[in-house]
Design an enzyme around this catalytic site. Sequence first.
Site, PDB file in Angstrom:
ATOM      1  N   ASN A 188     -98.708  70.055 -28.851  1.00 50.87           N
ATOM      2  CA  ASN A 188     -98.118  68.728 -28.685  1.00 50.87           C
ATOM      3  C   ASN A 188     -98.940  67.635 -29.345  1.00 50.87           C
ATOM      4  O   ASN A 188     -98.386  66.670 -29.872  1.00 50.87           O
ATOM      5  CB  ASN A 188     -97.946  68.420 -27.192  1.00 50.87           C
ATOM      6  CG  ASN A 188     -96.843  69.248 -26.559  1.00 50.87           C
ATOM      7  OD1 ASN A 188     -95.700  69.176 -26.957  1.00 50.87           O
ATOM      8  ND2 ASN A 188     -97.200  70.062 -25.578  1.00 50.87           N
ATOM      9  N   ILE A 208    -102.709  70.374 -34.319  1.00 52.39           N
ATOM     10  CA  ILE A 208    -102.332  71.616 -34.992  1.00 52.39           C
ATOM     11  C   ILE A 208    -103.600  72.422 -35.230  1.00 52.39           C
ATOM     12  O   ILE A 208    -104.596  71.896 -35.735  1.00 52.39           O
ATOM     13  CB  ILE A 208    -101.633  71.340 -36.330  1.00 52.39           C
ATOM     14  CG1 ILE A 208    -100.447  70.397 -36.141  1.00 52.39           C
ATOM     15  CG2 ILE A 208    -101.165  72.643 -36.962  1.00 52.39           C
ATOM     16  CD1 ILE A 208     -99.922  69.821 -37.435  1.00 52.39           C
ATOM     17  N   ASP A 251     -96.562  78.911 -26.774  1.00 51.63           N
ATOM     18  CA  ASP A 251     -98.001  78.917 -26.528  1.00 51.63           C
ATOM     19  C   ASP A 251     -98.333  79.675 -25.245  1.00 51.63           C
ATOM     20  O   ASP A 251     -99.296  80.450 -25.194  1.00 51.63           O
ATOM     21  CB  ASP A 251     -98.558  77.490 -26.487  1.00 51.63           C
ATOM     22  CG  ASP A 251     -97.830  76.585 -25.504  1.00 51.63           C
ATOM     23  OD1 ASP A 251     -96.694  76.911 -25.079  1.00 51.63           O
ATOM     24  OD2 ASP A 251     -98.383  75.518 -25.169  1.00 51.63           O
ATOM     25  N   THR A 300    -103.155  69.031 -23.226  1.00 49.77           N
ATOM     26  CA  THR A 300    -102.238  67.937 -22.922  1.00 49.77           C
ATOM     27  C   THR A 300    -101.599  68.149 -21.562  1.00 49.77           C
ATOM     28  O   THR A 300    -101.472  67.221 -20.752  1.00 49.77           O
ATOM     29  CB  THR A 300    -101.142  67.844 -24.001  1.00 49.77           C
ATOM     30  OG1 THR A 300    -101.764  67.696 -25.273  1.00 49.77           O
ATOM     31  CG2 THR A 300    -100.232  66.663 -23.742  1.00 49.77           C
TER      32      THR A 300
END
Length: 244
Positions: A14, A17, A99, A122
């Site tokens: 989110n 990368i 993920d 996150t």
Amino acid sequence: MSVESRILVVDAGNTSIKFTAFEGEQVLWVQRGDSCPVETGFAPEVIYFASVRSKEQSALLHADVQAEFPSSEWITLTSQATACFVRNAYIEPERLGIDRWLGVIAAHHLIKGDAVVVDAGTAIKVDVVNREGTHLGGYIAPGLAMMTESLLSKTARIRFDSHEVVEGEGLPNSTARAVTEGCHEMALGFLERIHHLYPEFKWVVTGGDAQALLNRLGIALECFPNLVALGAKLVGDEQLRGNK
């Protein structure tokens, strides 16, 4: 082409990368960034792409990476009912975040026993998989930064500067401590409850906040910073073998 080849795993989270380069089973390097690293001298034969971003964002990243490595084979990883001897708990398997799915698969193969998988970034994501490879389900809760930002965005008078965030003893005696330590206590209470439910399971952790949180609880754990990439390698290799 053998599965034991040069692989680039692109893990689009989110907020960041993560690019992981493999030569066979060896991790050569890991980089984070907004775009594909090109000055590494590494030319992947295959790219495994895992993204939790929107379709539009994923397509833009896909185009960016493919432009750098136009001759590389491309495999987009998605959550499935079964992969690498692990069974997905979701009724609609594709709706489990990729993920989380890759983390569960990696943990099952690394631990070879009952495992609680914690990815704290996150969001704080917790999944449980047993020694037979059955994913039992899991949770998603706000991460520490997200909890803090939510308080600040939804209130008018809860405000503090970063230099005010300092450690202290006893109950918090400033707004900065009240917010940051309050968010930590919420996360710790959540994880402590999971540990109470699965006390005999091995804890496998990844993500920036996971190890620090669990160390405070005194829970024995194994930390794998590249857990999602390791899962991507397992699933991608399985798909690659199936395509030959």
